[in-house]
Write an enzyme that holds these catalytic residues in place. Structure first.
Site, PDB file in Angstrom:
ATOM      1  N   ASP A 179      62.408 -26.634   9.960  1.00  0.00           N
ATOM      2  CA  ASP A 179      62.412 -25.881  11.257  1.00  0.00           C
ATOM      3  C   ASP A 179      62.612 -24.369  10.719  1.00  0.00           C
ATOM      4  OD1 ASP A 179      61.704 -26.549  14.212  1.00  0.00           O
ATOM      5  OD2 ASP A 179      63.548 -25.131  14.206  1.00  0.00           O
ATOM      6  N   LYS A 226      67.290 -33.745  16.250  1.00  0.00           N
ATOM      7  CA  LYS A 226      67.189 -32.471  15.820  1.00  0.00           C
ATOM      8  C   LYS A 226      68.410 -31.989  15.329  1.00  0.00           C
ATOM      9  CE  LYS A 226      64.212 -28.965  15.740  1.00  0.00           C
ATOM     10  NZ  LYS A 226      62.723 -28.882  15.548  1.00  0.00           N
TER      11      LYS A 226
HETATM   12  P1  NDP Z   1      59.891 -20.047  10.248  1.00  0.00           P
HETATM   13  O1  NDP Z   1      61.289 -19.896   9.843  1.00  0.00           O
HETATM   14  O2  NDP Z   1      59.128 -20.218   9.053  1.00  0.00           O
HETATM   15  O3  NDP Z   1      59.670 -18.786  10.976  1.00  0.00           O
HETATM   16  C1  NDP Z   1      60.139 -18.506  12.287  1.00  0.00           C
HETATM   17  C2  NDP Z   1      59.327 -17.013  12.730  1.00  0.00           C
HETATM   18  O4  NDP Z   1      59.866 -16.685  13.936  1.00  0.00           O
HETATM   19  C3  NDP Z   1      59.877 -15.819  11.707  1.00  0.00           C
HETATM   20  O5  NDP Z   1      58.703 -14.943  11.734  1.00  0.00           O
HETATM   21  C4  NDP Z   1      61.085 -15.316  12.539  1.00  0.00           C
HETATM   22  O6  NDP Z   1      61.302 -13.899  12.272  1.00  0.00           O
HETATM   23  C5  NDP Z   1      60.497 -15.642  13.965  1.00  0.00           C
HETATM   24  N1  NDP Z   1      61.740 -15.810  14.907  1.00  0.00           N
HETATM   25  C6  NDP Z   1      62.706 -16.703  14.892  1.00  0.00           C
HETATM   26  N2  NDP Z   1      63.839 -16.266  15.633  1.00  0.00           N
HETATM   27  C7  NDP Z   1      63.133 -15.261  16.348  1.00  0.00           C
HETATM   28  C8  NDP Z   1      63.693 -14.882  17.510  1.00  0.00           C
HETATM   29  N3  NDP Z   1      64.860 -15.069  18.061  1.00  0.00           N
HETATM   30  N4  NDP Z   1      63.152 -13.554  17.930  1.00  0.00           N
HETATM   31  C9  NDP Z   1      61.941 -13.210  17.692  1.00  0.00           C
HETATM   32  N5  NDP Z   1      61.359 -13.804  16.464  1.00  0.00           N
HETATM   33  C10 NDP Z   1      62.031 -14.817  15.813  1.00  0.00           C
HETATM   34  O7  NDP Z   1      59.922 -21.154  11.246  1.00  0.00           O
HETATM   35  P2  NDP Z   1      58.467 -22.149  11.816  1.00  0.00           P
HETATM   36  O8  NDP Z   1      57.555 -21.273  11.523  1.00  0.00           O
HETATM   37  O9  NDP Z   1      58.639 -23.422  11.081  1.00  0.00           O
HETATM   38  O10 NDP Z   1      59.027 -22.517  13.287  1.00  0.00           O
HETATM   39  C11 NDP Z   1      58.651 -21.495  14.296  1.00  0.00           C
HETATM   40  C12 NDP Z   1      58.575 -22.219  15.690  1.00  0.00           C
HETATM   41  O11 NDP Z   1      57.591 -23.427  15.676  1.00  0.00           O
HETATM   42  C13 NDP Z   1      59.797 -22.781  16.041  1.00  0.00           C
HETATM   43  O12 NDP Z   1      60.039 -22.944  17.329  1.00  0.00           O
HETATM   44  C14 NDP Z   1      60.059 -24.299  15.519  1.00  0.00           C
HETATM   45  O13 NDP Z   1      60.961 -25.063  16.339  1.00  0.00           O
HETATM   46  C15 NDP Z   1      58.551 -24.673  16.030  1.00  0.00           C
HETATM   47  N6  NDP Z   1      57.752 -25.754  15.104  1.00  0.00           N
HETATM   48  C16 NDP Z   1      58.052 -25.615  13.675  1.00  0.00           C
HETATM   49  C17 NDP Z   1      57.483 -26.791  13.145  1.00  0.00           C
HETATM   50  C18 NDP Z   1      57.142 -26.859  11.538  1.00  0.00           C
HETATM   51  O14 NDP Z   1      56.510 -27.798  11.078  1.00  0.00           O
HETATM   52  N7  NDP Z   1      57.943 -25.991  10.841  1.00  0.00           N
HETATM   53  C19 NDP Z   1      56.976 -28.039  13.746  1.00  0.00           C
HETATM   54  C20 NDP Z   1      56.865 -27.953  15.271  1.00  0.00           C
HETATM   55  C21 NDP Z   1      57.256 -26.899  15.906  1.00  0.00           C
HETATM   56  P3  NDP Z   1      62.626 -13.470  11.305  1.00  0.00           P
HETATM   57  O15 NDP Z   1      62.031 -13.783  10.119  1.00  0.00           O
HETATM   58  O16 NDP Z   1      62.643 -12.108  11.800  1.00  0.00           O
HETATM   59  O17 NDP Z   1      63.721 -14.297  12.117  1.00  0.00           O
END
Ligand code: NDP
Length: 451
Positions: A170, A130
């Site tokens: 991510d 990562k």
């Molecule tokens: P994105 O950046 O597309 O979206 C993240 C979302 O989560 C946004 O809505 C963001 O809001 C919110 N968010 C992020 N940090 C916080 C926080 N500290 N508190 C509240 N809301 C938060 O990321 P992904 O959808 O790709 O990833 C989401 C999760 O899924 C993560 O844990 C990631 O590790 C996991 N994941 C992702 C994969 C992928 O293929 N993309 C694969 C496997 C796991 P804001 O815009 O306000 O920051």
């Protein structure tokens, strides 16, 4: 846990805490996995003698580097970048890159550790890694993002390669950022090779990659419900996040007859009692991907929807809950609220979104609970398929990849059910995922001897 095992485990965790002072997320992730593993290896001395768990809980290496870039006002900015290469026993390191102000070495070490087990569960030859930076992409212009990505890759390129380490996206890293980083890698090395996944289809990306994590989580939910002769039709879902994972989970939930009630971002959550249907999901995707907007705007756009500033959605009554935003976003009290309100299943789209106390609440209440390393493995699985397509210089169509994803998630469910069987047709998915993920990596490490 028998008492001899308990003292082994306690001693092991004391060592982990001593060697990683202040790295709370990493220690939390190691504790969660190791509890199950110490039970499993109780009568397997070969794993103890080879110190397998101690070795998996010590990353192969952590590379940390300076990333300098110039903002639009010509100020020189300095951030820190990392790549954590946790374990490559079963394949090249693989895992996303995160750009978020909350990124620390501890967060990336926990994610790389989790990724090692998750990647093993997919059945594909993928090790665990990562990376990322504390760079905050929020509010940055497109040119600033490009300059940051190029600078980040100017250092990272020397540590990665299609047979060495293959990063993906991510939080804060989507198709645009992958494009800038891939372009820079190609410019520096002069080579077109599958060194990143999550690329656009035009230059070697795989169909279904953007959808894979969210869709895969819902396929996993479908398998869990089917195991109990139940299904998704008519179920209400509370989802956190509004990014890649959340919007695609919402999309598949809706397609399979469920009703999505909430989405969120770091400012709060929106509750739409009418249901967030495909048209509304498309609106959210445009809001987030094209306009860089906030989820609060949803409540201005759609009547009956309400915005709850600074709150998380776990008090909303639902059948299933899908935390899809970030780590530790669902605590003990929120877990109790879900259970009290009749929630029957929790499926983690995000990595480690539930605190250890929250997990205990779900286990004690005996509701279905799928940890991220099983439920969100669809993303890395299709990334693995993207690597295969790049290596063979071919591309498969959406239909074939959709079928492969469905099969992969069913296969992960079967492995969890096999290793997490607790009788009466019930499955401890945490235990099942931890043991199935561990076994393959551990056996490969045993085969290599002491390296
Ligand atoms: P994105 O950046 O597309 O979206 C993240 C979302 O989560 C946004 O809505 C963001 O809001 C919110 N968010 C992020 N940090 C916080 C926080 N500290 N508190 C509240 N809301 C938060 O990321 P992904 O959808 O790709 O990833 C989401 C999760 O899924 C993560 O844990 C990631 O590790 C996991 N994941 C992702 C994969 C992928 O293929 N993309 C694969 C496997 C796991 P804001 O815009 O306000 O920051």
């Amino acid at each position: 846990m028998p008492s001899s095992q308990h003292s082994n485990f306690t001693e092991f965790m004391e060592g982990v805490e001593k060697r990683n002072p202040g790295q709370t997320e990493f220690i939390q992730a190691v504790r969660e996995v190791s509890q199950d593993i110490f039970d499993y290896i109780e009568d397997k001395p070969e794993y103890h003698e080879a110190q397998i768990m101690r070795r998996i809980a010590e990353p192969d290496r952590v590379v940390s580097f300076r990333v300098c870039w110039e903002d639009d006002d010509h100020n020189i900015r300095v951030e820190r970048g990392w790549r954590v290469q946790n374990n490559n026993a079963i394949g090249p390191y693989k895992g996303g890159i995160r750009f978020h102000s909350s990124v620390t070495e501890s967060v990336l070490k926990f994610l790389a550790f989790e990724q090692t087990f998750k990647n093993s569960l997919t059945g594909l030859p993928l090790g665990g890694g990562k990376g990322g930076s504390n760079f905050n992409p929020r509010g940055k212009s497109d040119s600033e993002i490009m300059r940051f990505c190029q600078s980040f890759m100017t250092e990272l390129y020397r540590h990665i390669g299609p047979d060495i380490d293959v990063p993906a996206g991510d939080i804060g890293v989507g198709g645009r950022e992958i494009g800038y980083m891939f372009g820079q890698y190609k410019r520096i090395t002069g080579r077109w090779e599958g060194v990143l996944t999550g690329k656009a289809v035009e230059y070697g990306g795989s169909e279904m990659r953007p959808e894979a994590t969210g869709y895969g989580a819902i396929y996993f939910l479908r398998c869990m419900l089917a195991h109990q002769d139940n299904d998704i039709e008519g179920k209400t879902a509370v989802i956190s996040g509004a990014g890649n994972v959340a919007t695609h989970a919402a999309e598949m939930m809706t397609q399979l007859g469920g009703k999505v009630l909430t989405l969120s971002d770091s400012d709060g959550f929106v509750h739409d009692p009418d249901g967030i249907d495909q048209e509304k999901i498309d609106w959210v995707k445009r809001l987030k991907n094209e306009r860089g907007g906030r989820i609060s705007e949803y409540a201005d756009e759609f009547s009956n929807a309400t915005f709850h500033e600074g709150e998380r959605p776990w008090n909303v009554e639902c059948d299933v809950a899908l935390p899809c935003a970030t780590e530790n976003e669902l605590n003990e009290d929120e877990a109790k609220a879900l259970v009290d309100n009749g929630c029957i299943a929790v499926v983690e789209g995000a990595n480690m979104p539930t605190t250890l106390d929250g997990i205990k609440v779900f286990k004690d209440a005996d509701i279905l609970y799928a940890p991220g390393k099983a439920a969100n493995a669809g993303g890395v699985a299709v990334s693995g398929l993207e690597m295969s397509q790049n290596a063979e210089r071919i591309s498969w169509n959406k239909e074939k990849l959709g079928d492969m994803l469905t099969e992969l998630m069913q296969d992960i469910h079967s492995k969890c059910a096999e290793h997490g069987d607790v009788g009466d047709g019930k499955v401890d998915y945490v235990k099942g995922a931890n043991i199935a993920g561990f076994k393959k990596v551990a056996d490969a490490m045993l085969a290599f001897g002491v390296v």
